[in-house]
Scaffold this active site. Structure first.
Site, PDB file in Angstrom:
ATOM      1  N   THR A  21       0.806  -1.226   0.000  1.00 17.38           N
ATOM      2  CA  THR A  21       0.000   0.000   0.000  1.00 17.38           C
ATOM      3  C   THR A  21       0.837   1.273   0.000  1.00 17.38           C
ATOM      4  O   THR A  21       0.284   2.365   0.027  1.00 17.38           O
ATOM      5  CB  THR A  21      -0.914   0.029   1.242  1.00 17.38           C
ATOM      6  OG1 THR A  21      -0.115  -0.147   2.418  1.00 17.38           O
ATOM      7  CG2 THR A  21      -1.958  -1.069   1.187  1.00 17.38           C
ATOM      8  N   PHE A  32       1.262   4.103   9.180  1.00 11.00           N
ATOM      9  CA  PHE A  32       1.383   5.140   8.143  1.00 11.00           C
ATOM     10  C   PHE A  32       1.783   4.561   6.789  1.00 11.00           C
ATOM     11  O   PHE A  32       2.263   5.293   5.924  1.00 11.00           O
ATOM     12  CB  PHE A  32       2.434   6.163   8.588  1.00 11.00           C
ATOM     13  CG  PHE A  32       3.651   5.508   9.198  1.00 11.00           C
ATOM     14  CD1 PHE A  32       4.676   5.027   8.420  1.00 11.00           C
ATOM     15  CD2 PHE A  32       3.724   5.336  10.577  1.00 11.00           C
ATOM     16  CE1 PHE A  32       5.769   4.395   8.977  1.00 11.00           C
ATOM     17  CE2 PHE A  32       4.836   4.703  11.152  1.00 11.00           C
ATOM     18  CZ  PHE A  32       5.857   4.236  10.351  1.00 11.00           C
ATOM     19  N   TYR A  33       1.568   3.274   6.559  1.00  9.64           N
ATOM     20  CA  TYR A  33       1.969   2.628   5.305  1.00  9.64           C
ATOM     21  C   TYR A  33       0.903   2.805   4.220  1.00  9.64           C
ATOM     22  O   TYR A  33       0.356   1.828   3.702  1.00  9.64           O
ATOM     23  CB  TYR A  33       2.208   1.146   5.533  1.00  9.64           C
ATOM     24  CG  TYR A  33       3.526   0.784   6.185  1.00  9.64           C
ATOM     25  CD1 TYR A  33       4.503   1.736   6.443  1.00  9.64           C
ATOM     26  CD2 TYR A  33       3.793  -0.539   6.543  1.00  9.64           C
ATOM     27  CE1 TYR A  33       5.695   1.389   7.039  1.00  9.64           C
ATOM     28  CE2 TYR A  33       5.001  -0.886   7.139  1.00  9.64           C
ATOM     29  CZ  TYR A  33       5.936   0.071   7.389  1.00  9.64           C
ATOM     30  OH  TYR A  33       7.121  -0.278   7.980  1.00  9.64           O
ATOM     31  N   GLY A  34       0.619   4.043   3.874  1.00  9.16           N
ATOM     32  CA  GLY A  34      -0.366   4.276   2.832  1.00  9.16           C
ATOM     33  C   GLY A  34      -0.203   5.656   2.230  1.00  9.16           C
ATOM     34  O   GLY A  34       0.638   6.446   2.666  1.00  9.16           O
ATOM     35  N   LYS A  43       4.252  -0.839  13.381  1.00  8.99           N
ATOM     36  CA  LYS A  43       5.004   0.357  13.761  1.00  8.99           C
ATOM     37  C   LYS A  43       4.079   1.564  13.827  1.00  8.99           C
ATOM     38  O   LYS A  43       3.221   1.742  12.963  1.00  8.99           O
ATOM     39  CB  LYS A  43       6.125   0.633  12.754  1.00  8.99           C
ATOM     40  CG  LYS A  43       7.280  -0.341  12.863  1.00  8.99           C
ATOM     41  CD  LYS A  43       8.455   0.097  12.023  1.00  8.99           C
ATOM     42  CE  LYS A  43       8.179  -0.027  10.546  1.00  8.99           C
ATOM     43  NZ  LYS A  43       7.934  -1.438  10.147  1.00  8.99           N
TER      44      LYS A  43
END
Length: 343
Positions: free
Chosen positions: A27, A64-66, A96
């Site tokens: 993502t 926050f992986y997006g 995380k």
């Protein structure tokens, strides 16, 4: 090489596969849509299904992986576990967080750590419990002892189960572990990311019974040998911004890839499997977490647990690194302090 690993710290009763699965790149792109879900779902399932009986798959996500530092990765996971609830108990989920909301700035204040884990749990919608929570970077304004105490309090409230650390120095890891047993420390480790501090963290983690979740064991895909020039990367690929992928460094660093491929060919394995196995052979507590969004690639990565490297093999890779020292920093051209590397 053993195909399983017993996690460290407070999760020492948990058995996971020797090779984990990093989910960021599923993502970490400009546009994410649920239509892409099934490809990612099959990649996750394939890794889990390939593990020895009784072992969980260590999967690594982030708050926050997006796009725009959104929770898209966690939302994708919530859809996965909603569709395949039986896989919740077959996976060990590490997430995380701990950055300021919609920022890369570390913030280990009690208020922000609480906000972060609550945001993570909200995105998961109760489909999967967070097994391990960690701050993505060390906040220099908050003593690590205080940050770990805060996380221990959040465990007591039932928000997650185990504490991890990330991008920290060996002495910071030792200090954090003195407050509460650390289950895993996440650092970058690969044949082109094996710095002095990397070695110190690995040694300290082994001494303290802490697993090392080694991210980017393939140098963000570079060491897998699938790209021969910078033009092979899509124009909007975020890796084009990283120093080691800049044209002036790419041409030098590709020599490492060619040398690794030659050694892998001799052993009848892929360059990716050689690099993952090299990281895994750095210690019994090493847990490489290569990323993959494709079923076939996941199976290739997990099969690296079957690769045995002799001392001669390890020495051969060491000679490659001496002959072709990597050029460029791990991220973009900025100081480690600016990027909050090594805490």
């Amino acid at each position: 090489m053993a195909q399983i690993l017993r996690l460290g710290g407070s999760a020492s009763n948990v058995i996971v596969g020797k090779i984990g699965h990093g989910l960021m790149m599923m993502t970490w792109k400009a546009n994410v849509s649920p239509e892409q879900d099934q490809q990612c779902f099959e990649a996750i399932k394939a890794g889990v299904d390939a593990l020895p009986p009784g072992a969980k798959m260590f999967i690594n996500s982030g708050e926050f992986y997006g796009p725009n530092l959104s929770t898209a990765n966690l939302e994708m996971l919530s859809r996965f576990f909603e569709k395949y609830p039986e896989y919740a108990d077959k996976t060990f989920l590490s997430v995380k967080g701990g950055l300021k909301h919609l920022s890369f700035e570390p913030d280990a204040s009690p208020e922000n750590l609480r906000r972060s884990i609550d945001n993570i749990n909200a995105a998961l919608r109760g489909t999967k419990r967070v097994d391990l929570f960690q701050s993505a970077r060390v906040d220099h304004r908050v003593p690590i002892e205080d940050a770990i105490k805060t996380m221990k309090g959040l465990i007591d409230e039932g928000k997650f189960d185990h504490i991890g650390m990330s991008e920290c120095r060996a002495d910071t890891l030792r200090r954090g572990n003195s407050v509460h047993p650390i289950t895993a420390v996440e650092i970058e480790a690969s044949p082109w990311s094996y710095e002095d501090e990397t070695k110190k963290v690995i040694a300290t983690a082994q001494e303290l019974n802490i697993s090392v979740a080694a991210y980017s064991p393939l140098g963000r895909g570079f060491l897998a040998g699938r790209w021969q020039s910078i033009d092979d990367l899509p124009a909007d690929d975020r890796r084009r911004n990283f120093a080691r992928f800049k044209p002036e460094n790419f041409e030098h660093n590709i020599m490492i890839v060619k040398a690794v491929k030659a050694l892998a060919d001799k052993k009848g394995i892929t360059p990716a499997q050689l690099c993952i196995a090299w990281v895994a052979h750095l210690g019994p507590h090493m847990l490489p977490i290569p990323g993959s969004s494709h079923k076939d690639r996941t199976l290739e990565n997990v099969a690296a647990a079957n690769v045995d490297l002799s001392s001669e093999d390890m020495d051969s890779i060491g000679r490659i690194l001496l002959q072709y020292p990597v050029k460029g920093g791990r991220y973009w051209d900025a100081s480690e302090a600016e990027l909050h590397l090594w805490g």
